[in-house]
Design a protein around this motif. Structure first.
Motif, PDB file in Angstrom:
ATOM      1  N   GLU A 173       5.414   8.637  -0.334  1.00 14.35           N
ATOM      2  CA  GLU A 173       5.959   9.687  -1.188  1.00 14.35           C
ATOM      3  C   GLU A 173       5.709  11.062  -0.560  1.00 14.35           C
ATOM      4  OE1 GLU A 173       5.487  11.488  -5.731  1.00 14.35           O
ATOM      5  OE2 GLU A 173       3.991  10.090  -4.938  1.00 14.35           O
ATOM      6  N   GLY A 174       6.796  11.792  -0.321  1.00 16.97           N
ATOM      7  CA  GLY A 174       6.664  13.188   0.054  1.00 16.97           C
ATOM      8  C   GLY A 174       6.193  13.465   1.462  1.00 16.97           C
ATOM      9  N   GLY A 175       6.387  12.544   2.389  1.00 20.02           N
ATOM     10  CA  GLY A 175       5.979  12.789   3.761  1.00 20.02           C
ATOM     11  C   GLY A 175       6.969  13.687   4.495  1.00 20.02           C
ATOM     12  N   HIS A 176       6.569  14.144   5.660  1.00 25.55           N
ATOM     13  CA  HIS A 176       7.414  14.993   6.494  1.00 25.55           C
ATOM     14  C   HIS A 176       7.865  14.211   7.724  1.00 25.55           C
ATOM     15  CE1 HIS A 176       6.395  18.579   4.157  1.00 25.55           C
ATOM     16  NE2 HIS A 176       5.135  18.158   4.173  1.00 25.55           N
ATOM     17  N   VAL A 177       8.823  14.769   8.436  1.00 19.67           N
ATOM     18  CA  VAL A 177       9.359  14.091   9.622  1.00 19.67           C
ATOM     19  C   VAL A 177       8.254  13.787  10.621  1.00 19.67           C
ATOM     20  CG1 VAL A 177      10.886  14.359  11.612  1.00 19.67           C
ATOM     21  CG2 VAL A 177      11.653  15.085   9.346  1.00 19.67           C
ATOM     22  N   TRP A 178       7.337  14.740  10.845  1.00 19.52           N
ATOM     23  CA  TRP A 178       6.284  14.522  11.837  1.00 19.52           C
ATOM     24  C   TRP A 178       5.277  13.471  11.380  1.00 19.52           C
ATOM     25  CZ3 TRP A 178       7.375  19.558  10.017  1.00 19.52           C
ATOM     26  CH2 TRP A 178       6.637  19.962   8.907  1.00 19.52           C
ATOM     27  N   ASP A 179       5.148  13.286  10.054  1.00 17.67           N
ATOM     28  CA  ASP A 179       4.300  12.209   9.549  1.00 17.67           C
ATOM     29  C   ASP A 179       4.928  10.848   9.834  1.00 17.67           C
ATOM     30  OD1 ASP A 179       2.478  14.007   8.204  1.00 17.67           O
ATOM     31  OD2 ASP A 179       3.975  14.217   6.620  1.00 17.67           O
ATOM     32  N   ARG A 180       6.229  10.764   9.668  1.00 21.36           N
ATOM     33  CA  ARG A 180       6.920   9.482   9.567  1.00 21.36           C
ATOM     34  C   ARG A 180       7.576   8.983  10.855  1.00 21.36           C
ATOM     35  NH1 ARG A 180      10.147  11.047   4.001  1.00 21.36           N
ATOM     36  NH2 ARG A 180       8.601  10.272   2.496  1.00 21.36           N
ATOM     37  N   ALA A 181       7.866   9.876  11.790  1.00 17.56           N
ATOM     38  CA  ALA A 181       8.712   9.487  12.921  1.00 17.56           C
ATOM     39  C   ALA A 181       8.183   8.289  13.717  1.00 17.56           C
ATOM     40  CB  ALA A 181       8.952  10.688  13.835  1.00 17.56           C
ATOM     41  N   PRO A 182       6.923   8.311  14.183  1.00 18.08           N
ATOM     42  CA  PRO A 182       6.473   7.134  14.954  1.00 18.08           C
ATOM     43  C   PRO A 182       6.459   5.861  14.114  1.00 18.08           C
ATOM     44  CG  PRO A 182       5.012   9.010  15.300  1.00 18.08           C
ATOM     45  CD  PRO A 182       5.893   9.358  14.141  1.00 18.08           C
ATOM     46  N   ALA A 183       6.050   5.974  12.862  1.00 24.84           N
ATOM     47  CA  ALA A 183       5.964   4.792  11.999  1.00 24.84           C
ATOM     48  C   ALA A 183       7.331   4.162  11.799  1.00 24.84           C
ATOM     49  CB  ALA A 183       5.347   5.163  10.655  1.00 24.84           C
ATOM     50  N   ALA A 184       8.357   4.985  11.571  1.00 26.95           N
ATOM     51  CA  ALA A 184       9.691   4.452  11.331  1.00 26.95           C
ATOM     52  C   ALA A 184      10.193   3.664  12.535  1.00 26.95           C
ATOM     53  CB  ALA A 184      10.651   5.595  11.002  1.00 26.95           C
ATOM     54  N   LEU A 185       9.993   4.204  13.741  1.00 26.27           N
ATOM     55  CA  LEU A 185      10.425   3.481  14.936  1.00 26.27           C
ATOM     56  C   LEU A 185       9.598   2.227  15.147  1.00 26.27           C
ATOM     57  CD1 LEU A 185      12.331   3.413  17.348  1.00 26.27           C
ATOM     58  CD2 LEU A 185      10.621   4.710  18.644  1.00 26.27           C
ATOM     59  N   LEU A 186       8.307   2.318  14.954  1.00 26.31           N
ATOM     60  CA  LEU A 186       7.439   1.152  15.111  1.00 26.31           C
ATOM     61  C   LEU A 186       7.868   0.009  14.194  1.00 26.31           C
ATOM     62  CD1 LEU A 186       3.998   2.911  15.462  1.00 26.31           C
ATOM     63  CD2 LEU A 186       4.679   0.930  16.832  1.00 26.31           C
ATOM     64  N   VAL A 187       8.091   0.317  12.927  1.00 23.98           N
ATOM     65  CA  VAL A 187       8.439  -0.729  11.967  1.00 23.98           C
ATOM     66  C   VAL A 187       9.778  -1.366  12.326  1.00 23.98           C
ATOM     67  CG1 VAL A 187       9.019  -1.187   9.547  1.00 23.98           C
ATOM     68  CG2 VAL A 187       7.030   0.225  10.107  1.00 23.98           C
TER      69      VAL A 187
ATOM     70  N   GLY B 154       0.841  -1.187   0.000  1.00 26.13           N
ATOM     71  CA  GLY B 154       0.000   0.000   0.000  1.00 26.13           C
ATOM     72  C   GLY B 154       0.873   1.231   0.000  1.00 26.13           C
ATOM     73  N   GLY B 155       0.249   2.405   0.002  1.00 30.39           N
ATOM     74  CA  GLY B 155       1.099   3.585  -0.007  1.00 30.39           C
ATOM     75  C   GLY B 155       0.384   4.906   0.108  1.00 30.39           C
ATOM     76  N   PHE B 156       1.191   5.929   0.348  1.00 31.02           N
ATOM     77  CA  PHE B 156       0.749   7.321   0.376  1.00 31.02           C
ATOM     78  C   PHE B 156       1.367   7.988  -0.844  1.00 31.02           C
ATOM     79  CE2 PHE B 156       1.470   5.870   4.770  1.00 31.02           C
ATOM     80  CZ  PHE B 156       0.179   5.980   5.271  1.00 31.02           C
ATOM     81  N   LEU B 157       0.555   8.267  -1.852  1.00 30.81           N
ATOM     82  CA  LEU B 157       1.063   8.746  -3.130  1.00 30.81           C
ATOM     83  C   LEU B 157       0.336  10.002  -3.580  1.00 30.81           C
ATOM     84  CD1 LEU B 157       1.116   5.288  -4.950  1.00 30.81           C
ATOM     85  CD2 LEU B 157       3.043   6.424  -3.851  1.00 30.81           C
ATOM     86  N   PHE B 158       1.084  10.896  -4.234  1.00 29.86           N
ATOM     87  CA  PHE B 158       0.466  12.069  -4.832  1.00 29.86           C
ATOM     88  C   PHE B 158      -0.261  11.685  -6.115  1.00 29.86           C
ATOM     89  CE2 PHE B 158       4.256  14.280  -2.818  1.00 29.86           C
ATOM     90  CZ  PHE B 158       3.516  14.777  -1.757  1.00 29.86           C
ATOM     91  N   ALA B 159      -1.257  12.484  -6.493  1.00 34.83           N
ATOM     92  CA  ALA B 159      -1.929  12.273  -7.768  1.00 34.83           C
ATOM     93  C   ALA B 159      -0.909  12.398  -8.896  1.00 34.83           C
ATOM     94  CB  ALA B 159      -3.051  13.295  -7.949  1.00 34.83           C
ATOM     95  N   GLY B 160      -0.938  11.453  -9.826  1.00 29.42           N
ATOM     96  CA  GLY B 160       0.011  11.470 -10.929  1.00 29.42           C
ATOM     97  C   GLY B 160       1.400  11.011 -10.553  1.00 29.42           C
ATOM     98  N   SER B 161       1.551  10.389  -9.402  1.00 33.99           N
ATOM     99  CA  SER B 161       2.856   9.928  -8.941  1.00 33.99           C
ATOM    100  C   SER B 161       3.466   8.934  -9.925  1.00 33.99           C
ATOM    101  CB  SER B 161       2.701   9.246  -7.580  1.00 33.99           C
ATOM    102  OG  SER B 161       3.854   8.490  -7.264  1.00 33.99           O
TER     103      SER B 161
END
Length: 256
Positions: free
Chosen positions: A201-215, A161-168
């Motif tokens: 695609e194109g996330g920010h640090v605050w979007d990604r920080a908990p997920a990165a540690l969790l994974v 799955g993913g977080f993608l921009f339109a036209g990615s």
């Protein structure tokens, strides 16, 4: 490893954020467009203000990076906050939104929590201490250990799955994997075995920080397409051990 008081504070922040955001949910809070075109609502701002007030009292010497107000102070310890991750679905009355809180010390993620208030669920991790799913009301009393199992499944059969921009550019890759639409939390889908990989695609640090540690704490891999796991690069791939490098290679070949 950070002490229990930091873990409890992170959960307290999420408790406050969940309760406050639910007061606004479904009530059409006032909102506006930010300079980058994304929306911010009065709920985002109210949650952020409440969390900043708590941190100012409980950790006055710590720095804070928050989506709506930027960076406050500079210190070795930094709290990273996304008051409402998923403002668009929040305003639309959907369930795939929540709060992100992380603690970084000396540039390393030590604690991460992300929530889904409408479900009464959260997922959290502590560096060296594992990753867990909990219901609201206490991190340990309801904790269930999470594990991302290694995967040797062929890439064409991998659930992604993913977080993608339109036209990615990644749109061209959908046909080369088994694309899965997210439920209420795509990261939880990976942590709980419903997908084997995620492309961000194109996330920010605050979007990604908990997920990165969790994974990572659950045994999975995080790849920024440059052989590392920086959170400020345009692309990030999360995946099961054995699949993540192949998925990153596929994204790299398509996205350039």
């Amino acid at each position: 490893m950070e002490n229990d008081s930091d873990v409890l504070l992170a959960h307290r922040l999420v408790d406050v954020a969940d309760a406050l955001s639910l007061r606004y949910f479904g009530r059409t809070p006032a909102s506006r467009q930010k300079a980058d075109g994304s929306p911010v609502s009065e709920a985002d701002l109210a949650v952020e203000e409440a969390l900043l007030e708590i941190l100012a009292v409980e950790r006055p010497g710590d720095a804070v990076l928050s989506e709506e107000s930027g960076t406050r102070s500079a210190a070795a310890r930094r709290w990273i906050i996304d008051p409402i991750d998923g403002t668009i679905p929040f305003l639309a009355g959907r369930r795939d939104w929540g709060t992100h809180v992380a603690l970084e010390v000396g540039g390393e993620l030590r604690i991460g929590v992300l929530s889904r208030p409408t479900e009464g669920l959260r997922w959290w991790a502590r560096q060296g201490g594992g990753a867990y799913a909990s219901s609201a009301g206490g991190p340990w009393s309801t904790a269930r250990r999470l594990r991302v199992e290694p995967s040797r499944v062929p890439l064409g059969r991998a659930r992604v799955g993913g977080f993608l921009f339109a036209g990615s550019p990644f749109e061209a890759v959908r046909e080369r994997v088994r694309w899965v639409e997210s439920s209420v939390c795509l990261v939880a889908d990976l942590l709980e075995g419903r997908v084997e990989g995620i492309v961000d695609e194109g996330g920010h640090v605050w979007d990604r920080a908990p997920a990165a540690l969790l994974v990572r704490e659950a045994g999975g891999r995080v790849d920024d397409l440059h052989g590392g796991h920086r959170l400020d690069r345009p692309w990030l791939v999360y995946g099961a051990d054995g699949l993540a490098p192949r998925l990153a290679g596929l994204v790299r070949s398509v996205a350039g």
